[in-house]
Structures are given as structure tokens and as C-alpha cells.
Design an enzyme around this catalytic site. Structure first.
Site, mmCIF file in Angstrom:
data_model
loop_
_atom_site.group_PDB
_atom_site.id
_atom_site.type_symbol
_atom_site.label_atom_id
_atom_site.label_comp_id
_atom_site.label_asym_id
_atom_site.label_seq_id
_atom_site.Cartn_x
_atom_site.Cartn_y
_atom_site.Cartn_z
ATOM 1 N N ARG A 135 1.981 -11.131 -40.632
ATOM 2 C CA ARG A 135 1.571 -9.842 -41.200
ATOM 3 C C ARG A 135 0.333 -9.292 -40.484
ATOM 4 O O ARG A 135 0.222 -8.082 -40.255
ATOM 5 C CB ARG A 135 1.302 -10.015 -42.694
ATOM 6 C CG ARG A 135 0.976 -8.724 -43.405
ATOM 7 C CD ARG A 135 1.133 -8.860 -44.927
ATOM 8 N NE ARG A 135 0.717 -7.632 -45.569
ATOM 9 C CZ ARG A 135 -0.430 -7.493 -46.252
ATOM 10 N NH1 ARG A 135 -1.250 -8.520 -46.398
ATOM 11 N NH2 ARG A 135 -0.741 -6.331 -46.783
ATOM 12 N N HIS B 30 10.750 -9.781 -43.702
ATOM 13 C CA HIS B 30 10.435 -9.994 -45.117
ATOM 14 C C HIS B 30 11.184 -11.194 -45.708
ATOM 15 O O HIS B 30 11.036 -11.478 -46.895
ATOM 16 C CB HIS B 30 10.668 -8.711 -45.943
ATOM 17 C CG HIS B 30 9.475 -7.796 -45.941
ATOM 18 N ND1 HIS B 30 9.514 -6.532 -46.483
ATOM 19 C CD2 HIS B 30 8.208 -7.974 -45.486
ATOM 20 C CE1 HIS B 30 8.314 -5.973 -46.336
ATOM 21 N NE2 HIS B 30 7.514 -6.820 -45.729
ATOM 22 N N TRP C 75 10.556 -12.669 -51.238
ATOM 23 C CA TRP C 75 11.839 -11.983 -51.040
ATOM 24 C C TRP C 75 12.997 -12.972 -50.974
ATOM 25 O O TRP C 75 14.141 -12.599 -51.209
ATOM 26 C CB TRP C 75 11.803 -11.185 -49.725
ATOM 27 C CG TRP C 75 10.923 -9.982 -49.707
ATOM 28 C CD1 TRP C 75 11.306 -8.699 -50.004
ATOM 29 C CD2 TRP C 75 9.533 -9.913 -49.355
ATOM 30 N NE1 TRP C 75 10.227 -7.844 -49.858
ATOM 31 C CE2 TRP C 75 9.132 -8.560 -49.472
ATOM 32 C CE3 TRP C 75 8.571 -10.848 -48.966
ATOM 33 C CZ2 TRP C 75 7.833 -8.120 -49.192
ATOM 34 C CZ3 TRP C 75 7.279 -10.416 -48.696
ATOM 35 C CH2 TRP C 75 6.916 -9.079 -48.814
ATOM 36 N N HIS D 103 0.289 -5.716 -38.702
ATOM 37 C CA HIS D 103 -0.631 -4.634 -39.115
ATOM 38 C C HIS D 103 -1.603 -4.249 -37.993
ATOM 39 O O HIS D 103 -2.064 -3.115 -37.950
ATOM 40 C CB HIS D 103 -1.389 -5.023 -40.386
ATOM 41 C CG HIS D 103 -0.588 -4.813 -41.636
ATOM 42 N ND1 HIS D 103 -1.145 -4.526 -42.858
ATOM 43 C CD2 HIS D 103 0.753 -4.828 -41.846
ATOM 44 C CE1 HIS D 103 -0.193 -4.397 -43.765
ATOM 45 N NE2 HIS D 103 0.974 -4.575 -43.183
HETATM 46 FE FE1 HIF Z 1 5.574 -6.262 -44.978
HETATM 47 N N1 HIF Z 1 4.664 -6.266 -46.788
HETATM 48 N N2 HIF Z 1 6.012 -4.291 -45.186
HETATM 49 N N3 HIF Z 1 6.409 -6.231 -43.122
HETATM 50 N N4 HIF Z 1 5.038 -8.202 -44.755
HETATM 51 C C1 HIF Z 1 4.063 -7.332 -47.408
HETATM 52 C C2 HIF Z 1 4.017 -8.635 -46.943
HETATM 53 C C3 HIF Z 1 4.513 -9.028 -45.725
HETATM 54 C C4 HIF Z 1 5.753 -3.514 -46.286
HETATM 55 C C5 HIF Z 1 4.984 -3.888 -47.385
HETATM 56 C C6 HIF Z 1 4.518 -5.173 -47.611
HETATM 57 C C7 HIF Z 1 7.062 -5.177 -42.549
HETATM 58 C C8 HIF Z 1 7.319 -3.977 -43.134
HETATM 59 C C9 HIF Z 1 6.830 -3.555 -44.358
HETATM 60 C C10 HIF Z 1 5.370 -8.990 -43.689
HETATM 61 C C11 HIF Z 1 5.925 -8.547 -42.504
HETATM 62 C C12 HIF Z 1 6.422 -7.272 -42.272
HETATM 63 C C13 HIF Z 1 3.512 -6.913 -48.657
HETATM 64 C C14 HIF Z 1 2.763 -7.807 -49.643
HETATM 65 C C15 HIF Z 1 3.797 -5.575 -48.804
HETATM 66 C C16 HIF Z 1 3.428 -4.681 -49.969
HETATM 67 C C17 HIF Z 1 1.306 -8.006 -49.236
HETATM 68 C C18 HIF Z 1 0.601 -8.895 -50.217
HETATM 69 O O1 HIF Z 1 0.598 -8.552 -51.420
HETATM 70 O O2 HIF Z 1 0.025 -9.925 -49.805
HETATM 71 C C19 HIF Z 1 6.434 -2.242 -46.144
HETATM 72 C C20 HIF Z 1 6.386 -1.096 -47.142
HETATM 73 C C21 HIF Z 1 7.106 -2.271 -44.949
HETATM 74 C C22 HIF Z 1 8.027 -1.185 -44.369
HETATM 75 C C23 HIF Z 1 9.433 -1.429 -44.764
HETATM 76 C C24 HIF Z 1 7.638 -5.562 -41.194
HETATM 77 C C25 HIF Z 1 9.154 -5.611 -41.257
HETATM 78 C C26 HIF Z 1 9.598 -6.348 -42.437
HETATM 79 C C27 HIF Z 1 7.267 -4.636 -40.012
HETATM 80 C C28 HIF Z 1 7.077 -6.906 -41.041
HETATM 81 O O3 HIF Z 1 7.202 -7.651 -40.020
HETATM 82 C C29 HIF Z 1 5.073 -10.366 -44.004
HETATM 83 C C30 HIF Z 1 5.346 -11.574 -43.100
HETATM 84 C C31 HIF Z 1 4.534 -10.388 -45.280
HETATM 85 C C32 HIF Z 1 4.104 -11.608 -46.086
HETATM 86 C C33 HIF Z 1 2.616 -11.818 -46.016
HETATM 87 C C34 HIF Z 1 2.162 -12.991 -46.836
HETATM 88 O O4 HIF Z 1 0.941 -13.111 -47.039
HETATM 89 O O5 HIF Z 1 2.977 -13.796 -47.288
#
Ligand code: HIF
Length: 290
Positions: A47, A174, A190, A51
Site C-alpha cells: 500500500r 485487494h 477482502w 500510494h
Molecule cells: Fe487499496 N485500500 N484502494 N489498493 N489497499 C485499502 C487498503 C489496501 C482503495 C481503498 C483502500 C488499490 C486501490 C484502491 C491496497 C492496495 C491497493 C484501504 C484500507 C482502503 C480504504 C486502509 C486501512 O484502513 O488501513 C481504493 C478506493 C482503491 C481504488 C479501487 C490498488 C488496487 C487494488 C491500486 C492497490 O494495489 C492494500 C495492499 C491494502 C491493505 C493495506 C493493509 O494495511 O493491510
């Protein structure tokens, strides 16, 4: 050398083996620190890499992983980046041990290493990112808002230069990690194996019944059967939108295809706005157990 010639100290030029050493150090720390979350810092490192990269704007060429500007306020304080301090702190001892690597290259290497060590595909890596100062921080609002749908998801990822197929290929990430109420307000993982990269995200999107969770928190979905998994409104967009859904079906049916396309698209994400030279080499790292 002739007498009198000054002997210039040679600048350290890191090679493949040096980056592999950094990879190995991160992989070793991932194994050692299994006390975090579901047993791994891997998801939060992925993540962080995303970001750092996902602020890219193709029109202005601003943002992207080149700079590591999330080290500084205001970017570190942006709501979307809540909790990423855990990933940045995890990598500090690695930076201390290998001071020659830029934070920008290190954060992306952290993502690459985590994906590979969580049984994902090989993610080819190119170094060359340079750290920038706080004047290069991007404005708030460039990362996606999880409470919105397909239109917003497209706006955000088209701004970076991705097409619909690429957006869906990325979304499979995800499968990893979870939402934390203290970070985003949302809650839960998820998939049932949040520290292993698989195409389960797509399979669950299609195969489970998703209903609104009844709770005080922000609107999110839960799976009807076990109520232990979650989807964000932005995730459900991938099955509500017909065009997105076709690609979800492809990846749900074929994990090899998902791995191949995911590797290509995450490399594209990690390299947005990075000025490589024609001498930049591509590295494919060995996993710790290879
Ligand atoms: Fe995420 N994402 N992401 N994301 N994400 C969260 C956590 C992770 C979006 C929202 C969230 C991508 C796209 C989107 C990861 C990887 C990717 C969380 C939760 C939110 C809300 C954060 C928290 O509460 O700690 C949205 C709206 C996206 C557009 C669809 C990417 C494609 C899936 C680009 C991507 O690679 C990962 C890994 C996490 C888990 C982080 C963790 O601490 O476990």
C-alpha cells in the site's frame, strides 16, 4: 597514475547484487516481524508503494514514486495515507543499513519484495528514483475515495494513464491486507488469505453475495455467508460496471493470466513519472527461498 595526480574517491555505483541484498534484508524482516496484523507487514508495504506512485498526474507530470514526498507533511497527513507510517517506519532500519538507496527506490523495492514474498509473480524492478523535498508534495485528493463508484475510480486511474483492463488487473491487490477502523474507518479483509496474493479477490467478488453491513461505520459490504469479509463501494463498482465485470470474470477464471497482467500493470504504476536513462537496467530479484 602519474605522480601528483589527485586520486578521486570512486562514487559507489550499486549493482544488481546490492539491490538483491536490500531485497533480502526486507524479506528477512518480513519473516521476523510476523506479529503485525494478519502476520505480515507485506500488505501495508504494498500500500505504501502504491500510494507513493498513485499521486501521479499525466497532464502535469507531477506526483508519482520519484520523490518519496510522503515523508513530509502535508502529504503524510493526507487522510488516504493514514496508517502508512507503519510501513515507512518498518523500512527505516533498511535505509540505515543501506544508506545509498533513495527512499523513493526503497519504498518501491519494499512493494516488489512484499508481492514476491507473498507468493505473487515476479515484479521486474528498475532503480533510479531520486528523493525530492516537501515542495514536491502533491495536493490532497489524488488517491481514490473508497466510498465512490466506477465513475470516480475511472477518473482517478485515467488521470494516471491506465485503461479499464489495467484498472481491474491492479484491483486484485485487494486480495492482500485489510481495512482498519483507525486508518480509513472501514473494517476487515477482502479474502480469507490476506497475506498471500491470489486471484481470490475476483472469485469472491463474483461468487459471494454482498450485502450492506449494518454498523455505525462508513457504508461497506459484507459477505452474506460468513460476514467476515468485506468490500468497499469502490470494489463493488468492479461488478456493477459491465465493462469492468468482463475483466473480473477473466481474472477469476485464470490465475496465471492475472499474475501476468498484474505484474505488468504494477510495474507501470511503480514507474509513473520516473526519469530512467537508457542505461537503466531491469532487475528480477530472487525470492528469499530460491
Ligand atoms: Fe487499496 N485500500 N484502494 N489498493 N489497499 C485499502 C487498503 C489496501 C482503495 C481503498 C483502500 C488499490 C486501490 C484502491 C491496497 C492496495 C491497493 C484501504 C484500507 C482502503 C480504504 C486502509 C486501512 O484502513 O488501513 C481504493 C478506493 C482503491 C481504488 C479501487 C490498488 C488496487 C487494488 C491500486 C492497490 O494495489 C492494500 C495492499 C491494502 C491493505 C493495506 C493493509 O494495511 O493491510
Amino acid at each position: 597514475t602519474q605522480t601528483g595526480d589527485a586520486v578521486e574517491p570512486k562514487a559507489f555505483k550499486p549493482e544488481f547484487k546490492d539491490y538483491q541484498a536490500v531485497y533480502n534484508e526486507i524479506a528477512k524482516l518480513l519473516q521476523e516481524h510476523d506479529e503485525y496484523d494478519d502476520g505480515s507487514y507485506g500488505p501495508v508495504l504494498v500500500r505504501l508503494a502504491w500510494h507513493a506512485s498513485g499521486t501521479y498526474d499525466k497532464e502535469t507530470g507531477t506526483g508519482g514514486s520519484n520523490g518519496a514526498t510522503m515523508r513530509f507533511a502535508p502529504e503524510s497527513q493526507h487522510g488516504a495515507n493514514a496508517g502508512l507510517i507503519n510501513a515507512r517506519n518498518f523500512l527505516e532500519p533498511v535505509k540505515a543499513k543501506f544508506p545509498w538507496i533513495s527512499y523513493s527506490d526503497l519504498w518501491i523495492l519494499g512493494g516488489v519484495c512484499s508481492i514476491q514474498e507473498m507468493m505473487g509473480p515476479k515484479i521486474p524492478y528498475r532503480p533510479g528514483r531520486l528523493d525530492r523535498d516537501m515542495t514536491s508534495c502533491t495536493p490532497d485528493g489524488r488517491l481514490p475515495d473508497a466510498s465512490q463508484g466506477a465513475r470516480h475510480v475511472r477518473d482517478i486511474f485515467y488521470r494516471m494513464g491506465f485503461n479499464d483492463q489495467e484498472i481491474v488487473a491492479l484491483a486484485g491487490a485487494h486480495a492482500l491486507g485489510r481495512c482498519h477502523t483507525q486508518n480509513s474507518g472501514f473494517d476487515g479483509p477482502w479474502t480469507f488469505s490476506p497475506t498471500v496474493l491470489t486471484n481470490d479477490y475476483y472469485k469472491l467478488l463474483l461468487g459471494s453475495k454482498w450485502q450492506w453491513r449494518k454498523w455505525d461505520g462508513p457504508k461497506q459490504y459484507e459477505d452474506k455467508e460468513t460476514k467476515s469479509l468485506m468490500m468497499l463501494p469502490a470494489d463493488i463498482a468492479f461488478i456493477e460496471d459491465k465493462e469492468f465485470k468482463k475483466t473480473v470474470e477473466k481474472y477469476a477464471a485464470d490465475n496465471d493470466l492475472f499474475f501476468k497482467d498484474f505484474s505488468a500493470v504494477i510495474v507501470k504504476l511503480f514507474e509513473l513519472g520516473v526519469p530512467f536513462t537508457d542505461k537503466t537496467e531491469t532487475y528480477v530479484f530472487k525470492n528469499l527461498d530460491e
